[in-house]
Enzyme design. Sequence first.
Site, mmCIF file in Angstrom:
data_model
loop_
_atom_site.group_PDB
_atom_site.id
_atom_site.type_symbol
_atom_site.label_atom_id
_atom_site.label_comp_id
_atom_site.label_asym_id
_atom_site.label_seq_id
_atom_site.Cartn_x
_atom_site.Cartn_y
_atom_site.Cartn_z
ATOM 1 N N CYS A 184 0.835 -1.182 0.000
ATOM 2 C CA CYS A 184 0.000 0.000 0.000
ATOM 3 C C CYS A 184 0.886 1.254 0.000
ATOM 4 C CB CYS A 184 -0.949 0.090 1.183
ATOM 5 S SG CYS A 184 -2.090 -1.278 1.293
ATOM 6 N N ARG A 235 3.742 -0.116 -4.901
ATOM 7 C CA ARG A 235 3.500 -0.650 -3.558
ATOM 8 C C ARG A 235 2.196 -1.433 -3.480
ATOM 9 N NH1 ARG A 235 6.912 1.768 0.210
ATOM 10 N NH2 ARG A 235 5.612 0.918 1.843
ATOM 11 N N GLU A 250 17.924 -16.777 -8.413
ATOM 12 C CA GLU A 250 17.379 -15.468 -8.775
ATOM 13 C C GLU A 250 16.780 -15.505 -10.179
ATOM 14 O OE1 GLU A 250 16.528 -13.064 -7.150
ATOM 15 O OE2 GLU A 250 16.304 -11.437 -8.557
ATOM 16 N N LYS A 290 5.992 -4.328 -3.983
ATOM 17 C CA LYS A 290 7.434 -4.095 -3.896
ATOM 18 C C LYS A 290 7.949 -4.353 -2.479
ATOM 19 C CE LYS A 290 11.361 -2.332 -5.489
ATOM 20 N NZ LYS A 290 12.103 -3.246 -6.360
ATOM 21 N N HIS A 338 18.564 -36.157 -8.786
ATOM 22 C CA HIS A 338 17.911 -36.871 -7.677
ATOM 23 C C HIS A 338 16.406 -36.645 -7.673
ATOM 24 C CE1 HIS A 338 21.677 -38.197 -5.898
ATOM 25 N NE2 HIS A 338 22.152 -36.971 -6.104
ATOM 26 N N ASN A 393 -1.649 2.082 5.621
ATOM 27 C CA ASN A 393 -0.808 0.974 5.174
ATOM 28 C C ASN A 393 -0.421 0.204 6.413
ATOM 29 O OD1 ASN A 393 1.084 -0.729 3.989
ATOM 30 N ND2 ASN A 393 2.714 0.816 4.110
ATOM 31 N N GLY A 394 -0.757 -1.093 6.459
ATOM 32 C CA GLY A 394 -0.417 -1.888 7.626
ATOM 33 C C GLY A 394 -1.522 -2.858 7.954
ATOM 34 N N TRP A 403 -2.645 -2.824 -1.693
ATOM 35 C CA TRP A 403 -2.301 -4.244 -1.847
ATOM 36 C C TRP A 403 -3.140 -4.946 -0.793
ATOM 37 C CZ3 TRP A 403 -0.226 -8.424 0.819
ATOM 38 C CH2 TRP A 403 0.246 -9.477 0.032
ATOM 39 N N LYS A 427 12.923 -14.569 -10.899
ATOM 40 C CA LYS A 427 12.591 -13.437 -11.765
ATOM 41 C C LYS A 427 11.620 -13.844 -12.867
ATOM 42 C CE LYS A 427 13.549 -10.595 -10.343
ATOM 43 N NZ LYS A 427 14.080 -9.866 -9.226
ATOM 44 N N GLU A 450 8.230 -14.358 -11.364
ATOM 45 C CA GLU A 450 7.617 -13.093 -10.935
ATOM 46 C C GLU A 450 7.004 -12.304 -12.075
ATOM 47 O OE1 GLU A 450 10.910 -11.022 -8.941
ATOM 48 O OE2 GLU A 450 9.487 -10.664 -7.328
HETATM 49 C C1 AGP Z 1 12.212 -9.247 -5.902
HETATM 50 O O1 AGP Z 1 12.080 -9.156 -7.284
HETATM 51 C C2 AGP Z 1 10.946 -9.315 -5.170
HETATM 52 N N1 AGP Z 1 10.170 -8.148 -5.396
HETATM 53 C C3 AGP Z 1 11.029 -9.792 -3.734
HETATM 54 O O2 AGP Z 1 11.464 -11.107 -3.702
HETATM 55 C C4 AGP Z 1 11.914 -8.939 -2.791
HETATM 56 O O3 AGP Z 1 13.253 -9.145 -3.092
HETATM 57 C C5 AGP Z 1 11.623 -9.336 -1.330
HETATM 58 O O4 AGP Z 1 10.294 -9.053 -1.036
HETATM 59 C C6 AGP Z 1 12.548 -8.660 -0.357
HETATM 60 O O5 AGP Z 1 12.423 -7.264 -0.419
HETATM 61 P P1 AGP Z 1 13.480 -6.333 0.320
HETATM 62 O O6 AGP Z 1 14.783 -6.519 -0.359
HETATM 63 O O7 AGP Z 1 12.938 -4.958 0.206
HETATM 64 O O8 AGP Z 1 13.543 -6.818 1.739
#
Ligand code: AGP
Length: 589
Positions: free
Chosen positions: A2, A30, A469, A584, A492, A103-104, A77, A473, A476
């Site tokens: 949010c 966000r 990673e 994010k 395995h 937000n929270g 969100w 990616k 995501e």
């Molecule tokens: C990365 O592409 C993601 N958006 C997610 O995995 C992110 O890295 C994770 O939420 C951690 O965020 P931060 O680095 O702000 O703690």
Amino acid sequence: MCGIIGVVCQEESRRIAEITVNALKRLEYRGYDSVGVASVSSRGIEVRKAKGKVDDVVRIKRIPELTGFLMIGHTRWATHGPPSDKNAHPHTDCKGEVAVVHNGTIKNYRELREELESLGHKFVSETDTEVIPHLIEEFMKRGMDSFSAFKAAIRALHGSYAVLAIVKGERKIYFAKKDNPLVIGLGNGMNFVASDIPAFLDETDRVIVLKDGELGYVTPEEVHVETLEGNVVDVTKRTIVVTWKSESVTKGGYPHFMLKEIHESPVAVEDTINGMLSDMETLTEAVKALAEARRVIVVASGTSYHAGLYFHELLLSEGYNSLPIIASEYYTVKANPSDVVLAISQSGETLDVVQAVKSFKTKGAKVISLTNVIGSALARESDVALYMRAGPEIGVAATKTFVSQLASLALLFSELTGSFKEEIKKIRSILERTIETYEGISKEWGEELAKKSNAYYLGRGLGLPLAMEGALKIKEVAYVHAEAYPAGESKHGPIALVSPGFPVFFINVDKSDLLLNNHAEMKARGAETFAISSNVALGADHEIVLGLSDFLSTFAVAPIIQLVSYYAAVTRGYDPDKPRNLAKTVTVE
Ligand code: AGP
């Protein structure tokens, strides 16, 4: 999760809507389940909100036509209640005279709601947030002035919040912060409160970062801050001037932030390394703590966890005792005072990481943090706060900040062990050359992967975190199901899924001799293989041979796997800046 924004001006005008809409666009990363605003003008409070993305809601609800002397806005969100028009913020009291964005997570909202309903308050949404305007209304009904009522409402909440509230007829935005970020922007004849700085960067670069437990209000001329206990705080000395440029939060001619931010990696890394070296005192303190640690607990989430695994691999290579832990699983580790915790988080606000760190601190462990946001919750919780200087990252997928994390951690390791001193100086130019040389091939690979439903990413040693990673990616942003494994482990079980044409990506930057066999095993089953190799070619169907040392190759791999995912997403017709269901910064459990 949010994004919230509040703007208060001296004059009643449409400018307020223009600034708020611009801020909402900057905050959309966000959360993009719904959008809403509330303005206060001489006519009272007007709320416009709906499920959907910023551009659509702004157009359909004709938000730019609103006038007023203040406005609050929200991008959501969803946590409590699905994305819908009625769950969109702002939420109001029974009479529409108080409006709130939040937000929270309010943990005791059910009890509060029952109590308020028994007093006759009518709720219209399924959100936890809606208790806040009704609490304010209730306290005002009992005779409190609006600020006292706001404070009483905040004191009744259990949970996390960055809250803004407005009251009909008042030229004030009330705010409160606990466990979620909130910053004040100081403008000329107007002031701002927002989840983060990019929201108002076009208007001002003068910022006050609020601390947990602080609340107060802004008017066009005044910022008043006090603690929850009622002690007034002088924040004038806490004003900082940020160096982020307004252009850094626009797409600057690129179709997406993700692509722009991948291209910004070389500069981000250079700024990060120079920034860390310019604060030798902090770097030395971190190195000393690591050198004296009996065990290094590396804690992070998502992409930052992969950067943490990279550091773990480096530490292992020199015989250090290191334990990487996914932040949300922190309770499985018994920390003690001889441990040093290295907490990594781009945002510095990820709740899992902050909670892990708080818990490890109670066991006496020393905490080093590595974040990209000055004054973030994690930085404040740590004994030694290291900062990247990657600049703001708007794309939900971490790209330039991942590369900056790798570079910062490589620098930390280099200061600890004396290795890679010369190679670190070359990272920027390696990144520039990689992007220039391999973007075309990455696009072809991305277009090929866009046709697939599944993929494996395999690596060994330093290549494994990058394989992880790569798989994250592409999941995501392109929604291609991908899993990463240590290459030797693939035989395995995972290899059972491999049939002709199944894509397998090899990150061949460590233990190439062993990967040759793993590649042959996959080819024997008809896999379509892709490889990014430092020097020794695997003979993959599609292969980039970088001609670099293993250490420098890890940096070249990062933008390539990011570009592959970006182009796979775009080929599939998805917006890589706004992956579904993601936010994010994840500030919930
Ligand atoms: C990365 O592409 C993601 N958006 C997610 O995995 C992110 O890295 C994770 O939420 C951690 O965020 P931060 O680095 O702000 O703690």
